[in-house]
Motif scaffolding. Sequence first.
Motif, PDB file in Angstrom:
ATOM      1  N   GLY A  29      47.538  20.490  30.273  1.00 34.83           N
ATOM      2  CA  GLY A  29      46.978  20.785  31.594  1.00 34.83           C
ATOM      3  C   GLY A  29      47.634  21.951  32.297  1.00 34.83           C
ATOM      4  O   GLY A  29      47.330  22.231  33.441  1.00 34.83           O
ATOM      5  N   LYS A  30      48.529  22.655  31.590  1.00 34.46           N
ATOM      6  CA  LYS A  30      49.257  23.728  32.278  1.00 34.46           C
ATOM      7  C   LYS A  30      48.368  24.917  32.606  1.00 34.46           C
ATOM      8  O   LYS A  30      48.473  25.492  33.686  1.00 34.46           O
ATOM      9  CB  LYS A  30      50.484  24.159  31.458  1.00 34.46           C
ATOM     10  CG  LYS A  30      50.192  24.540  30.022  1.00 34.46           C
ATOM     11  CD  LYS A  30      51.488  24.592  29.231  1.00 34.46           C
ATOM     12  CE  LYS A  30      51.311  25.260  27.880  1.00 34.46           C
ATOM     13  NZ  LYS A  30      50.257  24.695  27.015  1.00 34.46           N
ATOM     14  N   SER A  31      47.442  25.243  31.705  1.00 28.14           N
ATOM     15  CA  SER A  31      46.530  26.356  32.006  1.00 28.14           C
ATOM     16  C   SER A  31      45.566  25.989  33.126  1.00 28.14           C
ATOM     17  O   SER A  31      45.172  26.837  33.916  1.00 28.14           O
ATOM     18  CB  SER A  31      45.734  26.749  30.761  1.00 28.14           C
ATOM     19  OG  SER A  31      46.570  27.419  29.852  1.00 28.14           O
ATOM     20  N   THR A  32      45.186  24.713  33.168  1.00 26.97           N
ATOM     21  CA  THR A  32      44.339  24.246  34.263  1.00 26.97           C
ATOM     22  C   THR A  32      45.091  24.355  35.585  1.00 26.97           C
ATOM     23  O   THR A  32      44.555  24.822  36.583  1.00 26.97           O
ATOM     24  CB  THR A  32      43.929  22.774  34.027  1.00 26.97           C
ATOM     25  OG1 THR A  32      43.371  22.669  32.724  1.00 26.97           O
ATOM     26  CG2 THR A  32      42.933  22.306  35.047  1.00 26.97           C
ATOM     27  N   LEU A  33      46.354  23.951  35.563  1.00 25.97           N
ATOM     28  CA  LEU A  33      47.153  23.957  36.784  1.00 25.97           C
ATOM     29  C   LEU A  33      47.320  25.372  37.338  1.00 25.97           C
ATOM     30  O   LEU A  33      47.134  25.618  38.528  1.00 25.97           O
ATOM     31  CB  LEU A  33      48.522  23.320  36.506  1.00 25.97           C
ATOM     32  CG  LEU A  33      49.478  23.226  37.692  1.00 25.97           C
ATOM     33  CD1 LEU A  33      48.835  22.462  38.837  1.00 25.97           C
ATOM     34  CD2 LEU A  33      50.783  22.557  37.287  1.00 25.97           C
ATOM     35  N   ILE A  34      47.630  26.324  36.457  1.00 25.81           N
ATOM     36  CA  ILE A  34      47.900  27.676  36.958  1.00 25.81           C
ATOM     37  C   ILE A  34      46.631  28.290  37.560  1.00 25.81           C
ATOM     38  O   ILE A  34      46.709  29.080  38.499  1.00 25.81           O
ATOM     39  CB  ILE A  34      48.472  28.585  35.836  1.00 25.81           C
ATOM     40  CG1 ILE A  34      49.171  29.808  36.458  1.00 25.81           C
ATOM     41  CG2 ILE A  34      47.404  29.041  34.871  1.00 25.81           C
ATOM     42  CD1 ILE A  34      49.867  30.688  35.443  1.00 25.81           C
ATOM     43  N   ARG A  35      45.467  27.878  37.063  1.00 33.01           N
ATOM     44  CA  ARG A  35      44.216  28.415  37.596  1.00 33.01           C
ATOM     45  C   ARG A  35      43.876  27.875  38.972  1.00 33.01           C
ATOM     46  O   ARG A  35      42.946  28.366  39.621  1.00 33.01           O
ATOM     47  CB  ARG A  35      43.075  28.142  36.616  1.00 33.01           C
ATOM     48  CG  ARG A  35      43.041  29.163  35.482  1.00 33.01           C
ATOM     49  CD  ARG A  35      42.188  28.742  34.322  1.00 33.01           C
ATOM     50  NE  ARG A  35      42.088  29.773  33.321  1.00 33.01           N
ATOM     51  CZ  ARG A  35      43.098  30.171  32.541  1.00 33.01           C
ATOM     52  NH1 ARG A  35      44.292  29.613  32.657  1.00 33.01           N
ATOM     53  NH2 ARG A  35      42.931  31.134  31.655  1.00 33.01           N
ATOM     54  N   HIS A  36      44.597  26.849  39.408  1.00 27.50           N
ATOM     55  CA  HIS A  36      44.396  26.386  40.779  1.00 27.50           C
ATOM     56  C   HIS A  36      45.037  27.335  41.782  1.00 27.50           C
ATOM     57  O   HIS A  36      44.633  27.397  42.931  1.00 27.50           O
ATOM     58  CB  HIS A  36      44.999  24.990  40.962  1.00 27.50           C
ATOM     59  CG  HIS A  36      44.139  23.904  40.390  1.00 27.50           C
ATOM     60  ND1 HIS A  36      44.211  23.532  39.078  1.00 27.50           N
ATOM     61  CD2 HIS A  36      43.166  23.142  40.946  1.00 27.50           C
ATOM     62  CE1 HIS A  36      43.334  22.565  38.858  1.00 27.50           C
ATOM     63  NE2 HIS A  36      42.688  22.323  39.968  1.00 27.50           N
ATOM     64  N   ILE A  37      46.053  28.068  41.321  1.00 25.00           N
ATOM     65  CA  ILE A  37      46.800  28.897  42.268  1.00 25.00           C
ATOM     66  C   ILE A  37      45.929  30.031  42.794  1.00 25.00           C
ATOM     67  O   ILE A  37      45.957  30.340  43.980  1.00 25.00           O
ATOM     68  CB  ILE A  37      48.094  29.422  41.608  1.00 25.00           C
ATOM     69  CG1 ILE A  37      48.987  28.220  41.264  1.00 25.00           C
ATOM     70  CG2 ILE A  37      48.822  30.396  42.530  1.00 25.00           C
ATOM     71  CD1 ILE A  37      50.193  28.569  40.433  1.00 25.00           C
ATOM     72  N   ASN A  38      45.114  30.642  41.927  1.00 18.86           N
ATOM     73  CA  ASN A  38      44.178  31.650  42.439  1.00 18.86           C
ATOM     74  C   ASN A  38      42.753  31.097  42.511  1.00 18.86           C
ATOM     75  O   ASN A  38      41.799  31.841  42.595  1.00 18.86           O
ATOM     76  CB  ASN A  38      44.234  32.948  41.635  1.00 18.86           C
ATOM     77  CG  ASN A  38      43.950  32.729  40.167  1.00 18.86           C
ATOM     78  OD1 ASN A  38      43.815  31.599  39.710  1.00 18.86           O
ATOM     79  ND2 ASN A  38      43.845  33.817  39.429  1.00 18.86           N
ATOM     80  N   ARG A  39      42.660  29.799  42.462  1.00 21.50           N
ATOM     81  CA  ARG A  39      41.407  29.074  42.666  1.00 21.50           C
ATOM     82  C   ARG A  39      40.314  29.488  41.703  1.00 21.50           C
ATOM     83  O   ARG A  39      39.146  29.551  42.064  1.00 21.50           O
ATOM     84  CB  ARG A  39      40.931  29.243  44.114  1.00 21.50           C
ATOM     85  CG  ARG A  39      40.123  28.047  44.604  1.00 21.50           C
ATOM     86  CD  ARG A  39      39.818  28.186  46.066  1.00 21.50           C
ATOM     87  NE  ARG A  39      38.453  27.818  46.388  1.00 21.50           N
ATOM     88  CZ  ARG A  39      37.854  28.127  47.545  1.00 21.50           C
ATOM     89  NH1 ARG A  39      38.498  28.809  48.454  1.00 21.50           N
ATOM     90  NH2 ARG A  39      36.631  27.748  47.776  1.00 21.50           N
ATOM     91  N   LEU A  40      40.703  29.792  40.469  1.00 20.42           N
ATOM     92  CA  LEU A  40      39.687  29.940  39.430  1.00 20.42           C
ATOM     93  C   LEU A  40      39.107  28.570  39.143  1.00 20.42           C
ATOM     94  O   LEU A  40      37.995  28.438  38.653  1.00 20.42           O
ATOM     95  CB  LEU A  40      40.295  30.539  38.160  1.00 20.42           C
ATOM     96  CG  LEU A  40      40.649  32.020  38.206  1.00 20.42           C
ATOM     97  CD1 LEU A  40      41.342  32.442  36.933  1.00 20.42           C
ATOM     98  CD2 LEU A  40      39.420  32.864  38.442  1.00 20.42           C
ATOM     99  N   ILE A  41      39.912  27.540  39.427  1.00 22.70           N
ATOM    100  CA  ILE A  41      39.454  26.156  39.302  1.00 22.70           C
ATOM    101  C   ILE A  41      39.665  25.489  40.651  1.00 22.70           C
ATOM    102  O   ILE A  41      40.704  25.677  41.285  1.00 22.70           O
ATOM    103  CB  ILE A  41      40.236  25.410  38.198  1.00 22.70           C
ATOM    104  CG1 ILE A  41      39.956  26.046  36.830  1.00 22.70           C
ATOM    105  CG2 ILE A  41      39.890  23.944  38.186  1.00 22.70           C
ATOM    106  CD1 ILE A  41      40.709  25.398  35.690  1.00 22.70           C
TER     107      ILE A  41
END
Lengths: 312, 358
Positions: free
Chosen positions: B71-83
């Motif tokens: 889930g680390k790639s998912t988590l980092i994408r929250h920072i710039n709200r790609l997810i």
Amino acid sequence: MADKTFDWLNPFASIDLSIGERADGIKQWAISNRDLIQPTKRFLESLIIKVEAALQAVPPLVMLAILVLIAWQAAGRRVAIVVACCLVILGLLSPDAWGLAMTTLAIVTASVIACAAIGLPLGILAGKSDRFESVIRPVLDTMQTIPAFVYLVPVVMLIGIGNVSGVVVTIIFALPPLVRLTSLGIRGVNPSVVEAARAFGASPGQILRKVELPLATPTILAGLNQTIMLSLSMVVIASMIAVKGLGNEVLRAMGRLDAGKAIVGGLGIVMLAIVLDRITQGLGRSGRERGHLPWWQTGPVGVIARLIGRTN
Amino acid sequence: MAETREDVIRCEGIWKIFGDKSRQAMEAVLSKGLSKTDIRQQFDCVVGVQDASFTVGRGEIFCIMGLSGSGKSTLIRHINRLIEPTSGAVYIEGENVNAMNAQALRRLRAEKIGMVFQSMALMPHRTVRDNVAFSLEVRGKTEAERAKVASRAIDMVDLTGWDAKYPDELSGGMQQRVGLARALAADPTILLMDEPFSALDPLIRRQLQGTFMELSAELHKTTVFITHDLDEAIRIGDRIAIMKDGVLVQIGTPEEIVTNPADDYVAEFVAGISKLDLVTAARIMQPFAAYVQANGPQDTAAWPVGKPGDKLNELVDLAVGTDHPILIVAGGQTVGVVTKRALLRGIQGRVDAEGRAA
């Protein structure tokens, strides 16, 4: 129906929904809406006539040179030679073959422009939305497979015979591959590149213009190529509704069982097809195949640019 | 870390549940405390990130380490709200990213955040220069400004002279340099690195890690760095978060993680890591008083002397010349003793309970 006994094993023979009669209503509808469509028709007709007049006005040898130069620019020297050969053969087929070919080219050009204007937005939409794709797919299937003779009559009733009807029936047949391949091209763009574009702040419109469309271009051009080929294959059918040109030659030759003339007309269509096919396929070449040179540094434009650069 | 640290990134209780019924699943989690398996069975949803909270200070390099699928790639994408998170929020310099409108978000992405991808994700139809200047182009900057900024960024990653080439003319390592230049071009506050070096071969990876660390020492970007390689995390990270199945299992400095793993999972991870350059004397020494109490008064004149900040490697150098324990002195005061036993245990990655009274 009442006097026949209902056969359970063959129920279809005893059920008559008279769909055929009802569907004939479309003809009545077309006739009653004729007047509405006439202004648009006259406008399009005049456009097509102007295109044709322009193509006819250029002396054949000049036109040949222009087409060869376009082919050279778009697809390279080798293709330019093929195009030149095809055009010379086309001209030698019969004394009036060139003029007929230009008439056909005008109709095909008009159809392809209309197809692009309709097909690209539809294709982009279908590439973006699964729902739209699932709606439009059966429509495209129908357009591609329904025999042309089915819609020939309603179209003539609505619009009347002539070039505009010819363009309309051509669009019905030639549009689907452009929509399909545009959608396929958009869907085929590497999602991680799109994600990167988003991550660097691109808006949906910028992503479409700067990422998706450029990357989908080879596929879209393949679709355009198919559309052009299908447009050409419609010219004989279109000539049944008074569209002139090479198709008409073939149709008339068929009526008189004149195999020779049919071959002349048919070969003319083939030569035109090869020319258009090679040029549009060349457009789809990637930057890598062109040696990573921008287009203005290749082909005749590149030669001229270099000459100008040298004299300065 | 300085005492008055300023949080540039703050993630609060990020949950990401994938699936059509993620909302209901989230509610069920909050109200009934369902487990991951329950969510999968009842709602047919997959939990990607589970209640992740962390902060990253200005200039800090924060590594998130985990295996693929953690889930680390998912988590980092929250920072710039790609997810979009199912629940929770991300704050960048105090501003709630999840409350921004589309325009503000695009501005944030283009100007404040640079991202590097494992797959490089360069645009094949654009030259190196146009790739690097992409974030400026979408902000509508002029051609001249783009050219200037791009050439500076390209120089930074040692790709001078390659700006007119296309990505497919470059090797993998060079392509990722372009990726790095693209991320740095807009001079962002934050760098998000999603396994940037994982797809490269070991030698090139080392080289790029070096480039990255030089740049980061120079530019002091607040960085979130994803990796599946603990060695890399330890080499690069100021702090490391270990992620497993969507949960942040432990957050700490490399030394804390290695010497004091939170659970068996982390322990297993750090087992193979060399502690020589990681663990300090302060970690394995026992207080001088306790040593005296246990072993009686000592004549320490002949003992080698070390500092609390000395790494095991240096302590080994001190210990090989003598049979005595090592005296740890800080500010003229004897604070502790490192025995041979503690040193050997320390190299193994264990703090010797017997030898250390604290």
